[in-house]
Scaffold this motif. Structure first.
Motif, PDB file in Angstrom:
ATOM      1  N   THR A 187       0.854  -1.189   0.000  1.00 27.50           N
ATOM      2  CA  THR A 187       0.000   0.000   0.000  1.00 27.50           C
ATOM      3  C   THR A 187       0.891   1.240   0.000  1.00 27.50           C
ATOM      4  N   ALA A 188       0.738   2.099  -1.012  1.00 26.56           N
ATOM      5  CA  ALA A 188       1.496   3.354  -1.044  1.00 26.56           C
ATOM      6  C   ALA A 188       0.677   4.418  -0.317  1.00 26.56           C
ATOM      7  N   LEU A 203       3.149   8.929  -5.988  1.00 27.50           N
ATOM      8  CA  LEU A 203       2.055   8.006  -6.302  1.00 27.50           C
ATOM      9  C   LEU A 203       2.152   7.497  -7.751  1.00 27.50           C
ATOM     10  N   ASP A 220      -3.430   2.300  -2.935  1.00 30.98           N
ATOM     11  CA  ASP A 220      -2.882   3.474  -2.268  1.00 30.98           C
ATOM     12  C   ASP A 220      -3.895   4.042  -1.285  1.00 30.98           C
TER      13      ASP A 220
END
Ligand code: NAD
Length: 364
Positions: A187-188, A203, A220
């Protein structure tokens, strides 16, 4: 195979917890030659500098170091030896697993997260301008012209920068770590809805890199929402990758979820060098008392063994630590229900219990 590892005992309680960890790592049977060097306060007394060349050469040569905590107030013009070490070896990835161990009091149930924080860029690059300086006036004038905006005269300025290269290598690191450790998702975490260029770039690069790893899920989250979700449903998350400032904050949040800094290990990793350490500081008020918990440095030792390719020994050491903590008998004061519990053991005795679990007789 013999590995050579630089051991930096640190100061305060550092030497005690590092000695305990060294014994526990040796008890796994992995053949390690420890190259012991001082950095920081103890190095000033011996070498007249917090950064002796011989210690830096050792880290560069051996590529792997285990480090005790270093007290930061040196009064020598060095802002932080820890930060300087990161810069010296371009240790761009800060790896901070946060895992619940039975026997450690924690505010939520099972957590098993890995936070990967970018360690060099962002607001932490140290580019700041203080009020009243000619540099600030110059920078303000340029920004006001370029951004067509006004900045108050009584404002200090800190610059946040995020690069393509920096973002790409940290996101790749997170995916490579996920792949090597059987993790399912990355997960960014960002604030690209507000910082469209800096966080937007992070991103965009994260999405590009994710394409290179089709076997690992990618998503994200916006950082504020991420904090709330980590408290409410941490089990939805696996590996998190973040720019420097968010990573610093979210990794402490994650450590809090599993019982605090006293049980949380970390690693600072670059292309050529990796430095493993506890996240807590030198706890100087307990120095020399054989009192504090060596668990966090021992878990850093587990990360180190895995990094060196000694996966099985790392797994065994982690299991031994987890068993001792779950049993709750031979543990230090901080892991007892009451802090003044007379049955609490010392740093050395905790290590003895771990070594017994590894199946090796403890030498007096
Ligand atoms: P600290 O983590 O050293 O100690 C805070 C308190 O936490 C201690 O008084 C103790 O009650 C508890 N504690 C910490 N480690 C423990 C352990 N292993 N077992 C049981 N209890 C433990 O934080 P601090 O007092 O803010 O920092 C002391 C010095 O360490 C400062 O100079 C700080 O800058 C430095 N520091 C170094 C590092 C590092 O080397 N990576 C990290 C953080 C702080």
């Amino acid at each position: 195979m013999t590995h050579t590892v630089t051991l930096i005992p640190g100061d305060g309680t550092g030497p005690e917890i590092c000695a305990a960890t060294r014994r526990a790592i040796d008890a796994t049977g992995v053949d390690i030659r420890w190259d012991v060097h001082d950095i920081g306060v103890p190095a000033i007394a011996k070498h007249g500098t917090p950064f002796p060349q011989s210690a830096l050469d050792s880290v560069r040569r051996n590529k792997v170091a285990l480090k005790g905590p270093l007290t930061t107030e040196l009064g020598t013009g060095f802002r932080s030896v820890n930060v300087a070490l990161r810069k010296e070896f371009d240790l761009y990835a800060n790896l901070r697993p946060a895992k619940t161990y039975k026997g450690v009091r924690a505010p939520v149930g099972d957590v098993d997260l890995v936070v990967v924080r970018e360690n060099i860029e962002d607001l932490y690059a140290g580019i700041e301008f203080d009020i009243g300086t000619p540099e600030l006036a110059e920078v303000r004038a340029v920004i006001e012209k370029a951004a067509r905006t006004k900045i108050r005269e009584d404002a200090a300025i800190a610059i946040k920068y995020i690069s393509e290269m920096g973002s790409r290598r940290i996101v790749r690191f997170a995916f490579d770590y996920a792949r090597a450790n059987g993790r399912r998702k990355v997960t960014a975490v960002h604030k690209a809805n507000i910082m469209k260029f800096a966080d937007g770039l992070f991103l965009r690069i994260a999405r590009e890199v994710a394409q290179e790893y089709p076997g690992i899920e990618f998503e994200d989250r916006i950082v504020d929402n991420m904090c709330m979700q980590l408290v409410q449903k941490p089990d939805l998350y696996d590996v998190l990758v973040l720019p420097n400032l968010y990573g610093d904050i979210v990794s402490d949040l994650a450590a809090g979820l599993v019982g605090g800094l006293g049980v949380a290990p970390g690693a600072n990793i670059g292309e050529n060098v990796a430095v493993f350490e506890a996240i807590h500081g030198s706890a100087p008020k307990y120095a020399g008392q054989n009192k504090v918990n060596p668990m966090a440095v021992m878990l850093a030792g587990v990360l180190m063994l895995r990094h060196m390719g000694e996966q099985e020994a790392g797994d065994r050491l982690e299991r031994a630590i987890a068993d001792v903590v779950a049993e709750g008998k031979d543990v230090t004061y901080d892991l007892k229900p009451l802090r003044d519990d007379p049955t609490a053991v010392g740093t050395r005795e905790f290590a003895d219990a771990v070594i017994r679990r590894l199946g090796i007789p403890v030498r007096a």
